[in-house]
Design an enzyme around this catalytic site. Structure first.
Site, PDB file in Angstrom:
ATOM      1  N   TYR A 240     -70.838  -1.391  -0.837  1.00  0.00           N
ATOM      2  CA  TYR A 240     -70.453  -2.098   0.384  1.00  0.00           C
ATOM      3  C   TYR A 240     -68.998  -1.895   0.794  1.00  0.00           C
ATOM      4  O   TYR A 240     -68.597  -2.350   1.867  1.00  0.00           O
ATOM      5  CB  TYR A 240     -70.729  -3.599   0.221  1.00  0.00           C
ATOM      6  CG  TYR A 240     -72.184  -3.889  -0.061  1.00  0.00           C
ATOM      7  CD1 TYR A 240     -73.146  -3.710   0.928  1.00  0.00           C
ATOM      8  CD2 TYR A 240     -72.602  -4.315  -1.312  1.00  0.00           C
ATOM      9  CE1 TYR A 240     -74.483  -3.961   0.674  1.00  0.00           C
ATOM     10  CE2 TYR A 240     -73.937  -4.573  -1.573  1.00  0.00           C
ATOM     11  CZ  TYR A 240     -74.869  -4.391  -0.579  1.00  0.00           C
ATOM     12  OH  TYR A 240     -76.197  -4.638  -0.825  1.00  0.00           O
TER      13      TYR A 240
ATOM     14  N   HIS B 168     -76.432  -3.004   9.151  1.00  0.00           N
ATOM     15  CA  HIS B 168     -76.341  -2.994   7.687  1.00  0.00           C
ATOM     16  C   HIS B 168     -75.182  -2.104   7.278  1.00  0.00           C
ATOM     17  O   HIS B 168     -75.011  -1.011   7.831  1.00  0.00           O
ATOM     18  CB  HIS B 168     -77.633  -2.478   7.055  1.00  0.00           C
ATOM     19  CG  HIS B 168     -78.804  -3.345   7.367  1.00  0.00           C
ATOM     20  ND1 HIS B 168     -79.037  -4.525   6.707  1.00  0.00           N
ATOM     21  CD2 HIS B 168     -79.776  -3.227   8.304  1.00  0.00           C
ATOM     22  CE1 HIS B 168     -80.114  -5.092   7.218  1.00  0.00           C
ATOM     23  NE2 HIS B 168     -80.571  -4.327   8.194  1.00  0.00           N
TER      24      HIS B 168
END
Length: 155
Positions: free
Chosen positions: A32, A110
């Site tokens: 991430y 996302h």
């Protein structure tokens, strides 16, 4: 072929962040990245303000709180939603129904490319009703979604 802008200029956008996104910057940075949720929200508010748009943001680890926030968006005059449903992408009929119920266009975002990850992450309960889906661009995917939403509304 150029996309046709929607008639009126966009003024109010809501960004929703789902479960565990409050841990950005420390949770699995190899997946991430090191950017925090506060960094993302700051970048979004700055971009929106520069383009004459008001942007609100909300994060929750609780499905019901996200549903309630979507319901409130309609009466607040929110015209577009950018949502990273996180893990609820693959499980939440409630979020899907809430978004359908308020009839506010949305883009699903996302940070990672969900299609390069575990098979259970490949299905989204929200994607087929979304204006679009952006994945794999990291935090910049949020900015791409915001720019697209504003551009489509003639901003």
């Amino acid at each position: 072929m150029a996309d046709k802008p929607i008639a009126k200029a966009l003024r109010n956008v809501l960004v929703l962040h789902g479960p565990n996104l409050n841990l950005l910057g420390t949770r699995e940075p190899e997946v991430y990245g090191a950017t925090t949720l506060a960094d993302i929200n700051t970048a979004l508010v700055e971009r929106a303000t520069a383009r004459g748009v008001t942007l609100a943001h909300f994060q929750s680890n609780h499905e019901g709180a996200l549903v309630d926030r979507i319901h409130a968006a309609k009466s607040e005059g929110i015209e577009f939603i950018i949502i990273n449903p996180a893990a609820y992408t693959h499980t939440s009929v409630a979020l899907r129904d809430a978004l359908a119920g308020v009839v506010i266009p949305y883009i699903e975002v996302h940070l990672s490319n969900v299609h390069r990850r575990e098979p259970f992450r490949h299905h989204s309960y929200l994607a087929d009703q979304a204006v679009g889906v952006i994945c794999g661009l990291g935090w910049r995917g949020y900015l791409a979604a915001l720019d697209f939403a504003i551009d489509q509304h003639g901003g």
